[in-house]
Write a protein that holds these residues in place. Structure first.
Motif, PDB file in Angstrom:
ATOM      1  N   LEU A  79      31.841  20.022 125.541  1.00  0.00           N
ATOM      2  CA  LEU A  79      30.411  20.239 125.297  1.00  0.00           C
ATOM      3  C   LEU A  79      29.802  19.050 124.565  1.00  0.00           C
ATOM      4  N   ILE A  80      30.538  18.541 123.545  1.00  0.00           N
ATOM      5  CA  ILE A  80      30.081  17.337 122.839  1.00  0.00           C
ATOM      6  C   ILE A  80      29.951  16.182 123.823  1.00  0.00           C
ATOM      7  N   GLY A  81      30.941  16.050 124.708  1.00  0.00           N
ATOM      8  CA  GLY A  81      30.927  14.979 125.698  1.00  0.00           C
ATOM      9  C   GLY A  81      29.740  15.088 126.644  1.00  0.00           C
ATOM     10  N   TRP A  82      29.428  16.305 127.073  1.00  0.00           N
ATOM     11  CA  TRP A  82      28.279  16.506 127.968  1.00  0.00           C
ATOM     12  C   TRP A  82      26.989  16.076 127.276  1.00  0.00           C
ATOM     13  N   CYS A  83      26.839  16.500 126.023  1.00  0.00           N
ATOM     14  CA  CYS A  83      25.643  16.130 125.256  1.00  0.00           C
ATOM     15  C   CYS A  83      25.597  14.622 125.011  1.00  0.00           C
ATOM     16  N   ASN A  84      26.755  14.031 124.741  1.00  0.00           N
ATOM     17  CA  ASN A  84      26.788  12.598 124.428  1.00  0.00           C
ATOM     18  C   ASN A  84      26.451  11.751 125.649  1.00  0.00           C
ATOM     19  N   ARG A  85      26.920  12.159 126.814  1.00  0.00           N
ATOM     20  CA  ARG A  85      26.608  11.399 128.025  1.00  0.00           C
ATOM     21  C   ARG A  85      25.122  11.482 128.348  1.00  0.00           C
ATOM     22  N   ARG A  86      24.484  12.531 127.863  1.00  0.00           N
ATOM     23  CA  ARG A  86      23.053  12.682 128.114  1.00  0.00           C
ATOM     24  C   ARG A  86      22.217  11.926 127.098  1.00  0.00           C
ATOM     25  N   TRP A  87      22.629  11.972 125.801  1.00  0.00           N
ATOM     26  CA  TRP A  87      21.804  11.386 124.743  1.00  0.00           C
ATOM     27  C   TRP A  87      22.449  10.194 124.036  1.00  0.00           C
ATOM     28  N   MET A  88      23.706   9.897 124.313  1.00  0.00           N
ATOM     29  CA  MET A  88      24.422   8.727 123.790  1.00  0.00           C
ATOM     30  C   MET A  88      24.265   8.561 122.272  1.00  0.00           C
ATOM     31  N   PHE A  89      24.666   9.545 121.522  1.00  0.00           N
ATOM     32  CA  PHE A  89      24.616   9.484 120.058  1.00  0.00           C
ATOM     33  C   PHE A  89      25.970   9.132 119.448  1.00  0.00           C
ATOM     34  N   LEU A  90      27.040   9.333 120.219  1.00  0.00           N
ATOM     35  CA  LEU A  90      28.397   9.097 119.706  1.00  0.00           C
ATOM     36  C   LEU A  90      28.961   7.844 120.368  1.00  0.00           C
ATOM     37  N   GLY A  91      29.170   6.783 119.576  1.00  0.00           N
ATOM     38  CA  GLY A  91      29.579   5.504 120.147  1.00  0.00           C
ATOM     39  C   GLY A  91      31.068   5.218 120.094  1.00  0.00           C
ATOM     40  N   SER A  92      31.820   5.959 119.272  1.00  0.00           N
ATOM     41  CA  SER A  92      33.222   5.577 119.082  1.00  0.00           C
ATOM     42  C   SER A  92      34.037   6.732 118.506  1.00  0.00           C
ATOM     43  N   VAL A  93      35.341   6.665 118.731  1.00  0.00           N
ATOM     44  CA  VAL A  93      36.284   7.496 117.979  1.00  0.00           C
ATOM     45  C   VAL A  93      37.178   6.540 117.201  1.00  0.00           C
ATOM     46  N   PHE A  94      37.479   6.894 115.977  1.00  0.00           N
ATOM     47  CA  PHE A  94      38.182   6.003 115.053  1.00  0.00           C
ATOM     48  C   PHE A  94      39.364   6.735 114.442  1.00  0.00           C
ATOM     49  N   LEU A  95      40.550   6.136 114.546  1.00  0.00           N
ATOM     50  CA  LEU A  95      41.760   6.741 113.990  1.00  0.00           C
ATOM     51  C   LEU A  95      42.119   6.067 112.675  1.00  0.00           C
ATOM     52  N   VAL A 118      44.450   9.729 121.553  1.00  0.00           N
ATOM     53  CA  VAL A 118      43.144   9.223 121.109  1.00  0.00           C
ATOM     54  C   VAL A 118      42.269   8.908 122.321  1.00  0.00           C
ATOM     55  N   GLU A 119      42.871   8.339 123.370  1.00  0.00           N
ATOM     56  CA  GLU A 119      42.128   8.039 124.588  1.00  0.00           C
ATOM     57  C   GLU A 119      41.630   9.327 125.256  1.00  0.00           C
ATOM     58  N   ARG A 120      42.466  10.365 125.249  1.00  0.00           N
ATOM     59  CA  ARG A 120      42.057  11.648 125.828  1.00  0.00           C
ATOM     60  C   ARG A 120      40.842  12.210 125.085  1.00  0.00           C
ATOM     61  N   LEU A 121      40.895  12.155 123.769  1.00  0.00           N
ATOM     62  CA  LEU A 121      39.773  12.647 122.970  1.00  0.00           C
ATOM     63  C   LEU A 121      38.517  11.805 123.198  1.00  0.00           C
ATOM     64  N   ARG A 122      38.717  10.481 123.312  1.00  0.00           N
ATOM     65  CA  ARG A 122      37.569   9.596 123.572  1.00  0.00           C
ATOM     66  C   ARG A 122      36.882   9.963 124.879  1.00  0.00           C
ATOM     67  N   ARG A 123      37.683  10.216 125.912  1.00  0.00           N
ATOM     68  CA  ARG A 123      37.106  10.573 127.199  1.00  0.00           C
ATOM     69  C   ARG A 123      36.387  11.914 127.153  1.00  0.00           C
ATOM     70  N   LEU A 124      36.965  12.865 126.443  1.00  0.00           N
ATOM     71  CA  LEU A 124      36.366  14.189 126.348  1.00  0.00           C
ATOM     72  C   LEU A 124      34.974  14.130 125.703  1.00  0.00           C
ATOM     73  N   VAL A 125      34.854  13.328 124.638  1.00  0.00           N
ATOM     74  CA  VAL A 125      33.555  13.264 123.941  1.00  0.00           C
ATOM     75  C   VAL A 125      32.638  12.198 124.518  1.00  0.00           C
ATOM     76  N   GLY A 126      33.123  11.406 125.481  1.00  0.00           N
ATOM     77  CA  GLY A 126      32.282  10.423 126.152  1.00  0.00           C
ATOM     78  C   GLY A 126      31.902   9.222 125.317  1.00  0.00           C
ATOM     79  N   ALA A 127      32.757   8.850 124.351  1.00  0.00           N
ATOM     80  CA  ALA A 127      32.466   7.680 123.505  1.00  0.00           C
ATOM     81  C   ALA A 127      32.879   6.397 124.230  1.00  0.00           C
ATOM     82  N   PRO A 128      32.099   5.327 124.131  1.00  0.00           N
ATOM     83  CA  PRO A 128      32.434   4.077 124.831  1.00  0.00           C
ATOM     84  C   PRO A 128      33.692   3.385 124.320  1.00  0.00           C
TER      85      PRO A 128
END
Length: 293
Positions: A17-33, A99-109
């Protein structure tokens, strides 16, 4: 709070759901470990009873905001000793895949990693790209300029890179050399080719520490009052190291990170900014430094 985040936000349906919203409004730019440098830092994220569960499995630990964009912060309880252990290669590979799986799910670049992880991942061939490197270089160059302006040092003052053969150190030597600065690489891995520039003793100079957390201690006896130390290493220098440098009269500055906000905020010397390795490229990126001691 960590348990609540893990039980709610980390559910695949919520992440999608976060990923769907992010692909629409692009508010989440990264995931950081991120990982804890020591037990004291680790206790700011979770109690020891949960460490085994988080050793190689990243848990959502918070969010970061920088220059108008958000990042999702993940945490593991594994340590630098785990990362550098050859027997951990399969665990590291699986960690990066997660981490890559989570990045793809949330749609972060992009995805980025803290501390020594980018260098370890590059050296082992697990990852070839490193968005952390360029942002960190930009922040260090800015921090060095801020230190010079704060102390009144000339723009051509010599620069010593402690850890000049490392992942960031090599790039930093090349960057300052390209600016026409007298740049000296010092590295314990190859002392013969990267010796301490003793001929600078007593002169104004800036030492930028980008090596392992224990390396600075060995070079303290070589420091002098006109040598300014700019520390980029995680964690910040120990109190005994600061006390020794204070006795010498050498000022110590710490690169806190990049201007931004974190929830929850980072502990100790990292409060008030976000780590350089977590930052996203932006023309208004601003380094944050703090004088220690």
């Amino acid at each position: 709070m960590l348990l609540v985040l893990h039980a709610t936000l980390q559910h695949p349906a919520i992440l999608r759901l976060i990923g769907w919203c992010n692909r629409r409004w692009m508010f989440l730019g990264s995931v950081f470990l991120v990982y804890a440098a020591n037990e004291e830092y680790a206790l700011t994220y979770a109690s020891p009873r949960y460490y085994p569960l988080m050793r190689w499995s990243p848990w959502i630990a918070g969010v970061l905001r920088q220059n108008g964009r958000w990042a999702l912060m993940l945490v593991v309880s594994s340590t630098e000793r785990d990362f550098t252990n050859p027997a951990s290669h399969r665990h590291l590979t699986a960690l990066v895949e997660e981490v890559e799986r989570l990045r793809r799910l949330v749609g972060a670049p992009q995805k980025t990693f803290a501390g020594i992880l980018p260098g370890v991942l590059a050296r082992t061939g697990i990852l070839t790209d490193s968005p952390e490197a360029e942002v960190t270089l930009v922040a260090i160059v800015q921090a060095e300029q801020q230190v010079r302006e704060a102390t009144g040092y000339a723009a051509d003052v010599p620069v010593i890179i402690l850890g000049g053969r490392g992942f960031i150190g090599k790039r930093l030597v090349e960057r300052f050399t390209s600016y026409g600065r007298n740049t000296y690489s010092v590295d314990v891995i190859d002392v013969a080719s990267n010796p301490w520039p003793a001929h600078l003793t007593g002169q104004p100079a800036i030492l930028i520490n980008v090596t392992r957390k224990t390396a600075l201690r060995a070079y303290i006896p070589h420091c002098w009052p006109a040598l300014i130390i700019l520390n980029e290493v995680y964690p910040e220098p120990e109190p005994e190291e600061l006390a020794a440098l204070t006795r010498i009269g050498a000022p110590v500055y710490h690169l806190v990170g990049v201007a931004g906000t974190a929830f929850p905020r980072f502990p100790k010397a990292y409060a008030g900014a976000i780590p350089c390795c977590a930052a996203q490229h932006h023309p208004k990126l601003r380094a944050v430094i703090r004088r220690l001691g």
